[in-house]
Design a protein around this motif. Structure first.
Motif, PDB file in Angstrom:
ATOM      1  N   VAL A 160      -0.674   7.554   0.929  1.00  0.00           N
ATOM      2  CA  VAL A 160      -0.275   6.353   1.655  1.00  0.00           C
ATOM      3  C   VAL A 160      -0.059   5.242   0.627  1.00  0.00           C
ATOM      4  N   ILE A 161       1.036   4.518   0.785  1.00  0.00           N
ATOM      5  CA  ILE A 161       1.370   3.405  -0.096  1.00  0.00           C
ATOM      6  C   ILE A 161       1.584   2.163   0.755  1.00  0.00           C
ATOM      7  N   LEU A 162       1.008   1.049   0.340  1.00  0.00           N
ATOM      8  CA  LEU A 162       1.202  -0.235   1.001  1.00  0.00           C
ATOM      9  C   LEU A 162       1.887  -1.172   0.010  1.00  0.00           C
ATOM     10  N   THR A 163       2.878  -1.933   0.475  1.00  0.00           N
ATOM     11  CA  THR A 163       3.670  -2.780  -0.421  1.00  0.00           C
ATOM     12  C   THR A 163       3.636  -4.242   0.026  1.00  0.00           C
ATOM     13  N   PRO A 164       2.490  -4.901  -0.048  1.00  0.00           N
ATOM     14  CA  PRO A 164       2.398  -6.279   0.442  1.00  0.00           C
ATOM     15  C   PRO A 164       2.857  -7.323  -0.576  1.00  0.00           C
ATOM     16  N   HIS A 165       3.431  -8.435  -0.084  1.00  0.00           N
ATOM     17  CA  HIS A 165       3.489  -9.643  -0.893  1.00  0.00           C
ATOM     18  C   HIS A 165       2.178 -10.401  -0.664  1.00  0.00           C
ATOM     19  N   ALA A 166       2.027 -11.560  -1.268  1.00  0.00           N
ATOM     20  CA  ALA A 166       0.738 -12.252  -1.234  1.00  0.00           C
ATOM     21  C   ALA A 166       0.293 -12.572   0.190  1.00  0.00           C
ATOM     22  N   GLY A 167       1.225 -12.991   1.043  1.00  0.00           N
ATOM     23  CA  GLY A 167       0.853 -13.306   2.416  1.00  0.00           C
ATOM     24  C   GLY A 167       0.380 -12.094   3.177  1.00  0.00           C
ATOM     25  N   GLU A 168       1.032 -10.965   2.953  1.00  0.00           N
ATOM     26  CA  GLU A 168       0.616  -9.725   3.612  1.00  0.00           C
ATOM     27  C   GLU A 168      -0.689  -9.196   3.033  1.00  0.00           C
TER      28      GLU A 168
END
Length: 288
Positions: A160-168
């Motif tokens: 599983v990969i998560l690709t958040p920016h700072a807000g996410e």
């Protein structure tokens, strides 16, 4: 900590297809997302997956935009799904998507989704589906729905990969956005037992049992609408090809950033479009 550059790429090569391969063996990517408000996001993600070398792409989106999306991207199969009153993917799509996931190598969930999509229920059903062993990349509108299903994410038998920016990332880790640092990539990797790509001016990648990786960034021009959709597709395509999460994310971030650098040199530091990143990807994968 490792810096992602040519030396890192040489030490971590991409899997290469055999000369007699077919499109199924090169990897099948399913992209789920989009909405009436953001109908074209899946075109960016789907094409990016193909540009990264995947053999087949399927796009599942709200029925109102499905035909137009299929015409815009004739290389992809398109599934039209019921929309809720907000023009987002609703609860009625859950069983259909859970079935689609059984026939792909990598799922990209979230591009083009908004706050009114049924992302949490959809993600929970996919993770609970018997026999679901595809790699999953969770992006954009689906990231904020990860905390309630954190245990299921940790238990998923495939990467599983998560690709958040700072807000996410703030949503993932229940903290203030202004407090997010690269350390949160490592903390999120531990919390979700997943590979994390923290997208900022430069990018940080953390994962279970691997060093923290850093990419210095591809320039301010990448801070443009649709850029994250392209990155998600690149990583999804590399996952479908059989790359490990570490290699898929490292190469994906580098390809995305270097495409931005090339466009900045040719067009200007800002003002190029996310879709203009796509043709740069294949040649960048040849680093010899």
């Amino acid at each position: 900590m490792s810096e992602i550059g040519l030396d890192w790429l040489a030490a971590n090569p991409l899997p290469q297809p055999d000369s007699d391969t077919n499109k199924n063996e090169r990897g099948r990517v399913l992209v789920v997302g989009g909405s009436n408000r953001v109908p074209g996001a899946l075109r960016l993600t789907g094409e990016a997956a193909l540009r990264a070398g995947a053999g087949k792409v399927q796009l599942a989106t709200v029925e109102r935009v499905a035909i137009a999306l299929g015409v815009a991207m004739p290389e992809a199969a398109v599934f039209d799904l019921p929309a809720n009153p907000h023009g987002e993917l609703g609860a009625d799509v859950i069983d259909a998507v859970a079935e689609m996931v059984q026939h792909c190598d990598a799922l990209v969930l979230g591009p083009g989704m908004g706050a009114n999509a049924e992302a949490e229920a959809l993600l929970a059903t996919i993770l609970a589906a018997a026999g679901c062993e595809c790699a999953i990349l969770i992006d954009a509108g689906a990231i904020g729905d990860c905390p309630p299903v954190a245990q299921a994410i940790r238990a998923h038998p495939a990467p599983v990969i998560l690709t958040p920016h700072a807000g996410e990332m703030a949503l993932l880790m229940d903290c203030d956005e202004q407090d997010v640092t690269e350390a949160h990539a490592t903390l999120a990797a531990e919390r979700y037992d997943a590979t994390i790509v923290l997208k900022r001016a430069d990018s940080w990648i953390a994962g279970p049992g691997v060093d923290l990786h850093h990419y210095e960034g591809g320039g301010p021009g990448l801070a443009t609408a649709g850029s994250g959709d392209v990155l998600a597709g690149i990583i999804g395509g590399l996952l479908a090809r059989g790359a490990s999460p570490e290699i898929a994310t490292g190469w994906g971030v580098w390809l995305h950033g270097e495409a931005g650098r090339r466009l900045a040199a040719r067009i200007g530091p800002t003002g190029f479009l996310a879709r203009e990143l796509l043709p740069e990807i294949p040649a960048l994968m040849v680093t010899d």
